[in-house]
Design a protein around this motif. Structure first.
Motif, PDB file in Angstrom:
ATOM      1  N   PRO A   1      -0.303  13.937  -2.796  1.00  0.00           N
ATOM      2  CA  PRO A   1      -0.694  13.477  -1.460  1.00  0.00           C
ATOM      3  C   PRO A   1      -0.303  12.023  -1.196  1.00  0.00           C
ATOM      4  CG  PRO A   1      -2.446  14.807  -2.379  1.00  0.00           C
ATOM      5  CD  PRO A   1      -1.428  14.611  -3.487  1.00  0.00           C
ATOM      6  N   VAL A   2      -0.472  11.147  -2.183  1.00  0.00           N
ATOM      7  CA  VAL A   2      -0.090   9.743  -2.018  1.00  0.00           C
ATOM      8  C   VAL A   2       1.415   9.623  -1.829  1.00  0.00           C
ATOM      9  CG1 VAL A   2       0.076   7.508  -3.207  1.00  0.00           C
ATOM     10  CG2 VAL A   2      -2.070   8.791  -3.257  1.00  0.00           C
ATOM     11  N   PHE A   3       2.174  10.389  -2.597  1.00  0.00           N
ATOM     12  CA  PHE A   3       3.639  10.367  -2.489  1.00  0.00           C
ATOM     13  C   PHE A   3       4.088  10.828  -1.102  1.00  0.00           C
ATOM     14  CE2 PHE A   3       7.607  12.817  -2.781  1.00  0.00           C
ATOM     15  CZ  PHE A   3       8.488  11.833  -3.181  1.00  0.00           C
ATOM     16  N   LEU A   4       3.539  11.944  -0.633  1.00  0.00           N
ATOM     17  CA  LEU A   4       3.948  12.481   0.665  1.00  0.00           C
ATOM     18  C   LEU A   4       3.577  11.531   1.800  1.00  0.00           C
ATOM     19  CD1 LEU A   4       3.002  16.264   0.245  1.00  0.00           C
ATOM     20  CD2 LEU A   4       5.283  15.239   0.151  1.00  0.00           C
ATOM     21  N   ALA A   5       2.351  10.978   1.734  1.00  0.00           N
ATOM     22  CA  ALA A   5       1.900  10.063   2.790  1.00  0.00           C
ATOM     23  C   ALA A   5       2.655   8.741   2.719  1.00  0.00           C
ATOM     24  CB  ALA A   5       0.399   9.830   2.669  1.00  0.00           C
ATOM     25  N   GLY A   6       2.813   8.203   1.506  1.00  0.00           N
ATOM     26  CA  GLY A   6       3.498   6.927   1.355  1.00  0.00           C
ATOM     27  C   GLY A   6       4.956   6.989   1.781  1.00  0.00           C
ATOM     28  N   SER A   7       5.570   8.157   1.621  1.00  0.00           N
ATOM     29  CA  SER A   7       6.974   8.321   2.006  1.00  0.00           C
ATOM     30  C   SER A   7       7.170   8.329   3.516  1.00  0.00           C
ATOM     31  CB  SER A   7       7.532   9.627   1.415  1.00  0.00           C
ATOM     32  OG  SER A   7       7.499   9.604   0.012  1.00  0.00           O
TER      33      SER A   7
ATOM     34  N   THR B   1       5.105   6.640   5.851  1.00  0.00           N
ATOM     35  CA  THR B   1       4.545   5.527   6.616  1.00  0.00           C
ATOM     36  C   THR B   1       5.513   4.351   6.661  1.00  0.00           C
ATOM     37  OG1 THR B   1       2.643   4.044   6.856  1.00  0.00           O
ATOM     38  CG2 THR B   1       3.364   4.527   4.606  1.00  0.00           C
ATOM     39  N   THR B   2       5.501   3.643   7.772  1.00  0.00           N
ATOM     40  CA  THR B   2       6.278   2.418   7.898  1.00  0.00           C
ATOM     41  C   THR B   2       5.367   1.196   7.851  1.00  0.00           C
ATOM     42  OG1 THR B   2       6.131   2.526  10.323  1.00  0.00           O
ATOM     43  CG2 THR B   2       8.051   3.560   9.295  1.00  0.00           C
ATOM     44  N   ASP B   3       4.060   1.428   7.755  1.00  0.00           N
ATOM     45  CA  ASP B   3       3.091   0.332   7.716  1.00  0.00           C
ATOM     46  C   ASP B   3       3.095  -0.309   6.324  1.00  0.00           C
ATOM     47  OD1 ASP B   3       0.520  -0.933   9.052  1.00  0.00           O
ATOM     48  OD2 ASP B   3      -0.045  -0.383   7.000  1.00  0.00           O
ATOM     49  N   GLU B   4       3.313  -1.615   6.274  1.00  0.00           N
ATOM     50  CA  GLU B   4       3.462  -2.290   4.985  1.00  0.00           C
ATOM     51  C   GLU B   4       2.179  -2.267   4.163  1.00  0.00           C
ATOM     52  OE1 GLU B   4       4.925  -3.783   1.732  1.00  0.00           O
ATOM     53  OE2 GLU B   4       6.095  -3.093   3.458  1.00  0.00           O
ATOM     54  N   GLU B   5       1.024  -2.355   4.810  1.00  0.00           N
ATOM     55  CA  GLU B   5      -0.239  -2.310   4.073  1.00  0.00           C
ATOM     56  C   GLU B   5      -0.416  -0.968   3.368  1.00  0.00           C
ATOM     57  OE1 GLU B   5      -3.867  -2.696   2.332  1.00  0.00           O
ATOM     58  OE2 GLU B   5      -2.499  -4.261   3.076  1.00  0.00           O
ATOM     59  N   MET B   6      -0.075   0.110   4.049  1.00  0.00           N
ATOM     60  CA  MET B   6      -0.195   1.430   3.444  1.00  0.00           C
ATOM     61  C   MET B   6       0.842   1.641   2.343  1.00  0.00           C
ATOM     62  SD  MET B   6      -1.266   3.955   6.554  1.00  0.00           S
ATOM     63  CE  MET B   6      -2.784   3.612   7.460  1.00  0.00           C
ATOM     64  N   ARG B   7       2.016   1.081   2.516  1.00  0.00           N
ATOM     65  CA  ARG B   7       3.024   1.157   1.462  1.00  0.00           C
ATOM     66  C   ARG B   7       2.566   0.354   0.242  1.00  0.00           C
ATOM     67  NH1 ARG B   7       8.037   2.958   3.301  1.00  0.00           N
ATOM     68  NH2 ARG B   7       9.151   1.758   1.736  1.00  0.00           N
ATOM     69  N   ARG B   8       1.884  -0.772   0.506  1.00  0.00           N
ATOM     70  CA  ARG B   8       1.352  -1.588  -0.588  1.00  0.00           C
ATOM     71  C   ARG B   8       0.260  -0.825  -1.336  1.00  0.00           C
ATOM     72  NH1 ARG B   8      -0.422  -5.520   2.279  1.00  0.00           N
ATOM     73  NH2 ARG B   8       1.596  -6.552   2.441  1.00  0.00           N
ATOM     74  N   PHE B   9      -0.577  -0.113  -0.581  1.00  0.00           N
ATOM     75  CA  PHE B   9      -1.621   0.697  -1.222  1.00  0.00           C
ATOM     76  C   PHE B   9      -0.999   1.777  -2.096  1.00  0.00           C
ATOM     77  CE2 PHE B   9      -4.001   4.686  -1.209  1.00  0.00           C
ATOM     78  CZ  PHE B   9      -5.165   4.285  -1.841  1.00  0.00           C
ATOM     79  N   THR B  10       0.076   2.403  -1.615  1.00  0.00           N
ATOM     80  CA  THR B  10       0.760   3.440  -2.388  1.00  0.00           C
ATOM     81  C   THR B  10       1.297   2.879  -3.697  1.00  0.00           C
ATOM     82  OG1 THR B  10       1.391   4.594  -0.341  1.00  0.00           O
ATOM     83  CG2 THR B  10       2.640   5.128  -2.329  1.00  0.00           C
ATOM     84  N   ARG B  11       1.936   1.717  -3.632  1.00  0.00           N
ATOM     85  CA  ARG B  11       2.462   1.096  -4.850  1.00  0.00           C
ATOM     86  C   ARG B  11       1.335   0.707  -5.799  1.00  0.00           C
ATOM     87  NH1 ARG B  11       6.016  -1.303  -0.914  1.00  0.00           N
ATOM     88  NH2 ARG B  11       4.652  -3.126  -0.795  1.00  0.00           N
ATOM     89  N   LYS B  12       0.243   0.187  -5.237  1.00  0.00           N
ATOM     90  CA  LYS B  12      -0.905  -0.222  -6.058  1.00  0.00           C
ATOM     91  C   LYS B  12      -1.530   0.985  -6.745  1.00  0.00           C
ATOM     92  CE  LYS B  12      -5.349  -2.643  -5.713  1.00  0.00           C
ATOM     93  NZ  LYS B  12      -6.307  -3.296  -4.767  1.00  0.00           N
ATOM     94  N   TYR B  13      -1.628   2.096  -6.026  1.00  0.00           N
ATOM     95  CA  TYR B  13      -2.174   3.323  -6.605  1.00  0.00           C
ATOM     96  C   TYR B  13      -1.332   3.757  -7.808  1.00  0.00           C
ATOM     97  CZ  TYR B  13      -3.137   8.338  -7.092  1.00  0.00           C
ATOM     98  OH  TYR B  13      -3.435   9.583  -7.598  1.00  0.00           O
TER      99      TYR B  13
ATOM    100  N   TRP C   1      -1.769   1.294 -10.752  1.00  0.00           N
ATOM    101  CA  TRP C   1      -3.103   1.396 -11.353  1.00  0.00           C
ATOM    102  C   TRP C   1      -3.200   2.590 -12.301  1.00  0.00           C
ATOM    103  CZ3 TRP C   1      -7.971  -0.652 -11.984  1.00  0.00           C
ATOM    104  CH2 TRP C   1      -8.990   0.234 -12.292  1.00  0.00           C
ATOM    105  N   TRP C   2      -2.779   3.759 -11.809  1.00  0.00           N
ATOM    106  CA  TRP C   2      -2.930   4.960 -12.616  1.00  0.00           C
ATOM    107  C   TRP C   2      -1.883   5.063 -13.713  1.00  0.00           C
ATOM    108  CZ3 TRP C   2      -7.197   7.264 -13.304  1.00  0.00           C
ATOM    109  CH2 TRP C   2      -8.156   7.252 -12.281  1.00  0.00           C
ATOM    110  N   ALA C   3      -0.720   4.437 -13.509  1.00  0.00           N
ATOM    111  CA  ALA C   3       0.273   4.404 -14.583  1.00  0.00           C
ATOM    112  C   ALA C   3      -0.247   3.573 -15.753  1.00  0.00           C
ATOM    113  CB  ALA C   3       1.585   3.822 -14.069  1.00  0.00           C
ATOM    114  N   ASN C   4      -0.872   2.440 -15.440  1.00  0.00           N
ATOM    115  CA  ASN C   4      -1.423   1.576 -16.486  1.00  0.00           C
ATOM    116  C   ASN C   4      -2.621   2.218 -17.162  1.00  0.00           C
ATOM    117  OD1 ASN C   4       0.447  -0.425 -15.962  1.00  0.00           O
ATOM    118  ND2 ASN C   4      -0.864  -1.522 -14.532  1.00  0.00           N
TER     119      ASN C   4
END
Length: 227
Positions: free
Chosen positions: A198-204, A206-218, A221-224
């Motif tokens: 769901p994060v991948f589909l939504a992040g792909s 959106t053009t909103d930078e805040e939401m793209r930042r949230f996607t990268r942060k997610y 976080w979970w990779a670490n």
């Protein structure tokens, strides 16, 4: 022996999820036989071996995910052929089912549902136990909703969007709904970890930078956390 059974049951349920996820993204169709998937859905329990508890996706929505993966393959084939027209009616039917989908197992824990959690608590339950029960139930609700809206994103993006036209604005709403539900799952809960697709589909979308930042942060976080 018990450990071997645990591993076998986990693989039995998680492998189809990954196969279907890859099929959804690649639009090449699923590899695992449909009869095997039907068997898994019929035989799953409502205990810790349920489809949701091992894969993070509610079983009912996983069925629709598999159907969409197969339809996406057919849609791509039709797009390559001059005289073949793709029939959208099965997609519309699935879309309506997803929009209307509700389950008591994934109900919002606010309001009367919270009262029922309190009423079912025993005298031996500590306040922290009741609170955790509420938060866990609420995580389940937001997880299911994130999956639900992400599948609607997929339908809009793959089946409804005429690539010759501008990006449909409904995607903005669906993306926001999806990521809002992901945000509402606690970082401390493994539930949120299950929402990568769901994060991948939504992040792909959106053009909103805040939401793209949230996607990268997610993802970071979970990779670490999960290595």
């Amino acid at each position: 022996m018990e450990i071997c059974l645990t591993i076998a049951q986990t693989v039995q349920l998680t492998q189809p999820r990954w196969d279907a996820t890859l099929a959804l993204i690649s639009r090449q169709g699923i590899i695992i036989d449909q009869s095997y998937l039907d068997h898994l859905m019929l035989s799953q329990g409502q205990d810790e071996w349920s489809f949701y508890d091992l894969t993070g996706c509610p079983g009912d929505l996983f069925v629709r995910l598999v159907q969409l993966a197969e339809l996406a393959k057919q849609r791509e084939l039709a797009a390559c052929m001059t005289w073949l027209t793709f029939d959208l009616s099965p997609v519309i039917k699935i879309e309506r089912e997803i929009q209307q989908w509700q389950s008591s197992l994934f109900a919002d824990a606010y309001g009367p549902n919270f009262d029922s959690i309190v009423e079912k608590a025993s005298d031996s339950d500590a306040e922290a136990d009741i609170e955790e029960r509420f938060h866990s139930k609420q995580d389940r609700y937001h997880c299911a909703e994130a999956w639900r809206y992400s599948l609607l994103i997929y339908i809009e993006r793959v089946f409804r969007w005429d690539r010759k036209c501008a990006r449909p604005l409904i995607l903005t709403w669906l993306v926001r709904k999806t990521l809002d539900h992901v945000r509402c799952c606690r970082h401390t809960s493994q539930t949120q970890k299950q929402l990568l697709l769901p994060v991948f589909l939504a992040g792909s979308e959106t053009t909103d930078e805040e939401m793209r930042r949230f996607t990268r942060k997610y993802c970071k976080w979970w990779a670490n956390r999960s290595r």
